[in-house]
Scaffold this active site. Sequence first.
Site, PDB file in Angstrom:
ATOM      1  N   TYR A 125       8.478   3.239 -11.250  1.00  0.00           N
ATOM      2  CA  TYR A 125       7.392   4.058 -11.367  1.00  0.00           C
ATOM      3  C   TYR A 125       6.035   3.181 -11.575  1.00  0.00           C
ATOM      4  O   TYR A 125       5.137   3.445 -12.381  1.00  0.00           O
ATOM      5  CB  TYR A 125       7.349   4.894 -12.812  1.00  0.00           C
ATOM      6  CG  TYR A 125       6.571   6.335 -12.800  1.00  0.00           C
ATOM      7  CD1 TYR A 125       6.718   6.991 -11.853  1.00  0.00           C
ATOM      8  CD2 TYR A 125       5.626   6.387 -13.690  1.00  0.00           C
ATOM      9  CE1 TYR A 125       6.043   8.458 -11.780  1.00  0.00           C
ATOM     10  CE2 TYR A 125       4.778   7.517 -13.790  1.00  0.00           C
ATOM     11  CZ  TYR A 125       4.922   8.205 -12.685  1.00  0.00           C
ATOM     12  OH  TYR A 125       4.145   9.400 -12.769  1.00  0.00           O
ATOM     13  N   GLY A 126       6.040   1.978 -10.861  1.00  0.00           N
ATOM     14  CA  GLY A 126       4.778   1.159 -10.776  1.00  0.00           C
ATOM     15  C   GLY A 126       3.799   1.640  -9.813  1.00  0.00           C
ATOM     16  O   GLY A 126       3.534   3.029  -9.543  1.00  0.00           O
ATOM     17  N   ASN A 127       3.364   0.399  -9.314  1.00  0.00           N
ATOM     18  CA  ASN A 127       2.176   0.682  -8.424  1.00  0.00           C
ATOM     19  C   ASN A 127       2.198   2.051  -7.100  1.00  0.00           C
ATOM     20  O   ASN A 127       1.497   2.796  -7.131  1.00  0.00           O
ATOM     21  CB  ASN A 127       1.896  -0.638  -7.519  1.00  0.00           C
ATOM     22  CG  ASN A 127       0.557  -0.461  -6.843  1.00  0.00           C
ATOM     23  OD1 ASN A 127       0.028   0.249  -5.903  1.00  0.00           O
ATOM     24  ND2 ASN A 127      -0.514  -1.649  -7.074  1.00  0.00           N
ATOM     25  N   GLN A 128       3.273   1.539  -6.382  1.00  0.00           N
ATOM     26  CA  GLN A 128       3.413   2.708  -5.422  1.00  0.00           C
ATOM     27  C   GLN A 128       4.338   3.822  -5.940  1.00  0.00           C
ATOM     28  O   GLN A 128       4.263   4.972  -5.556  1.00  0.00           O
ATOM     29  CB  GLN A 128       4.219   2.163  -4.290  1.00  0.00           C
ATOM     30  CG  GLN A 128       3.484   1.234  -3.357  1.00  0.00           C
ATOM     31  CD  GLN A 128       2.330   2.080  -2.520  1.00  0.00           C
ATOM     32  OE1 GLN A 128       2.813   3.243  -2.175  1.00  0.00           O
ATOM     33  NE2 GLN A 128       1.405   1.307  -2.133  1.00  0.00           N
ATOM     34  N   ASP A 160      10.091  -6.216  -4.430  1.00  0.00           N
ATOM     35  CA  ASP A 160      11.045  -6.901  -3.241  1.00  0.00           C
ATOM     36  C   ASP A 160      12.098  -7.660  -3.921  1.00  0.00           C
ATOM     37  O   ASP A 160      13.204  -7.860  -3.863  1.00  0.00           O
ATOM     38  CB  ASP A 160      10.343  -7.637  -2.288  1.00  0.00           C
ATOM     39  CG  ASP A 160       9.537  -6.835  -1.429  1.00  0.00           C
ATOM     40  OD1 ASP A 160       9.895  -5.796  -1.265  1.00  0.00           O
ATOM     41  OD2 ASP A 160       8.259  -7.470  -1.050  1.00  0.00           O
ATOM     42  N   HIS A 204       8.412  -0.870   2.076  1.00  0.00           N
ATOM     43  CA  HIS A 204       8.534  -2.456   2.549  1.00  0.00           C
ATOM     44  C   HIS A 204      10.138  -3.084   3.022  1.00  0.00           C
ATOM     45  O   HIS A 204      10.921  -2.715   2.388  1.00  0.00           O
ATOM     46  CB  HIS A 204       8.140  -3.444   1.602  1.00  0.00           C
ATOM     47  CG  HIS A 204       7.624  -5.094   2.255  1.00  0.00           C
ATOM     48  ND1 HIS A 204       7.381  -5.072   3.522  1.00  0.00           N
ATOM     49  CD2 HIS A 204       8.363  -6.159   1.590  1.00  0.00           C
ATOM     50  CE1 HIS A 204       7.089  -6.305   3.697  1.00  0.00           C
ATOM     51  NE2 HIS A 204       7.721  -7.033   2.574  1.00  0.00           N
ATOM     52  N   ASP A 240       3.829  -7.976   8.122  1.00  0.00           N
ATOM     53  CA  ASP A 240       2.933  -7.889   6.747  1.00  0.00           C
ATOM     54  C   ASP A 240       2.998  -9.233   6.133  1.00  0.00           C
ATOM     55  O   ASP A 240       2.146  -9.649   5.570  1.00  0.00           O
ATOM     56  CB  ASP A 240       4.041  -7.005   6.076  1.00  0.00           C
ATOM     57  CG  ASP A 240       3.586  -6.777   4.664  1.00  0.00           C
ATOM     58  OD1 ASP A 240       2.364  -5.831   4.413  1.00  0.00           O
ATOM     59  OD2 ASP A 240       3.850  -7.286   3.616  1.00  0.00           O
ATOM     60  N   GLU A 276      -0.470 -11.409   5.106  1.00  0.00           N
ATOM     61  CA  GLU A 276      -0.623 -11.897   3.612  1.00  0.00           C
ATOM     62  C   GLU A 276      -0.937 -13.218   3.509  1.00  0.00           C
ATOM     63  O   GLU A 276      -1.642 -13.875   3.066  1.00  0.00           O
ATOM     64  CB  GLU A 276       0.450 -11.408   2.979  1.00  0.00           C
ATOM     65  CG  GLU A 276       0.762  -9.836   2.668  1.00  0.00           C
ATOM     66  CD  GLU A 276       1.987  -9.568   2.145  1.00  0.00           C
ATOM     67  OE1 GLU A 276       1.955  -8.412   1.741  1.00  0.00           O
ATOM     68  OE2 GLU A 276       3.001 -10.564   1.958  1.00  0.00           O
ATOM     69  N   GLU A 309     -22.581 -17.554  -2.643  1.00  0.00           N
ATOM     70  CA  GLU A 309     -22.471 -17.700  -1.206  1.00  0.00           C
ATOM     71  C   GLU A 309     -20.995 -17.502  -0.771  1.00  0.00           C
ATOM     72  O   GLU A 309     -20.899 -17.154   0.431  1.00  0.00           O
ATOM     73  CB  GLU A 309     -22.860 -18.795  -0.818  1.00  0.00           C
ATOM     74  CG  GLU A 309     -24.448 -18.972  -1.002  1.00  0.00           C
ATOM     75  CD  GLU A 309     -25.368 -17.933  -0.326  1.00  0.00           C
ATOM     76  OE1 GLU A 309     -25.006 -17.357   0.684  1.00  0.00           O
ATOM     77  OE2 GLU A 309     -26.384 -17.392  -1.091  1.00  0.00           O
TER      78      GLU A 309
END
EC number: 1.1.1.86
Length: 329
Positions: free
Chosen positions: A25-28, A83, A108, A191, A195, A227
Amino acid sequence: MATIYRDEDADLDALEDKTIAVIGYGNQGHAQAKNMRDSGCNVIIGNPRGDEFWKKAEEDGFDVYEIPEAAKRGDIIHMLIPDEVQAKVYNQQIAPNMGEEKTLGFSHGFNIHYKEIVPPRESDVVMIAPKAPGPTVRETYKQDSGVPGLVAVSQDNSGEAMDVALGMAKAVGLTRQGVIETSFQEEVETDLFGEQTVLVGGISELIKAGFETLIEEGYQPEVAYFECQNELKLIIDLIHKQGIEGMMRAVSNTAEYGGRTRGPRIIDEDAREEMKEMLEDIQDGTFAKEWTSENDKGAPNLKKMREEGKEHLIEEVGKEIREWAGISD
């Protein structure tokens, strides 16, 4: 030409009477689970008992189970944990609870492509891969929009795996923008390459190299930061909205000429050859073996690099500038 599926090509009926067990139940995990539930799907959460994600899922109104129990209850087991822990969790907690008619889902394809996870031949194996972080997946869904994504099938024992994958993509909101049909191999290799060479590795080293060059020549760190890092967002926003040539039209003629004539001196043939070698490491599994070995040892190199990164001058200067400029983390 790529095959792109949109809302009219996907049917939520493919998920009717199916329980989707979102593992993690994390980020995704939180984003996809909420979107699928709001789309009318029956979603449960599989997570280690008692941690912060378990508590958050319960607060959000989900039925939460330990991972083996969620795998038993789910018709679709959707793997959204990192992963590096997927294979261990799958082999120890999910594989004993895989039935012949279950679908194994991913966002993924790392562990499937590199055979760290080997599902039963009788199971369908699918992937829906949003091309955005979880919070963006959720926020755009709530705005009646979505983010684009990828869809793939690795095993189709039922003959209906793509229908299920498209149904999941629709439930998450991806088909509102469109999902490109791909393969697990293509998704993983492109992918990782993106990265390493551009999005995370390449751009980070380019920023630091430019910053360090100016500092070594006596320029103020604050000016060098503006810059070489701060203004990068403005350029990326232009590229995102208008493409590279649109960005070139938006900047000054001086910037355009300097960029077109000097840029190839940075990304020269040596850099391109290095990119090819990095891609070969991804294709032949060298990187995957290195990453797996790193995690088996407790990720000592990664931890060391994280600490070294925190100590870089650009981080100190950047923190100060972001504070007085009112730019939040």
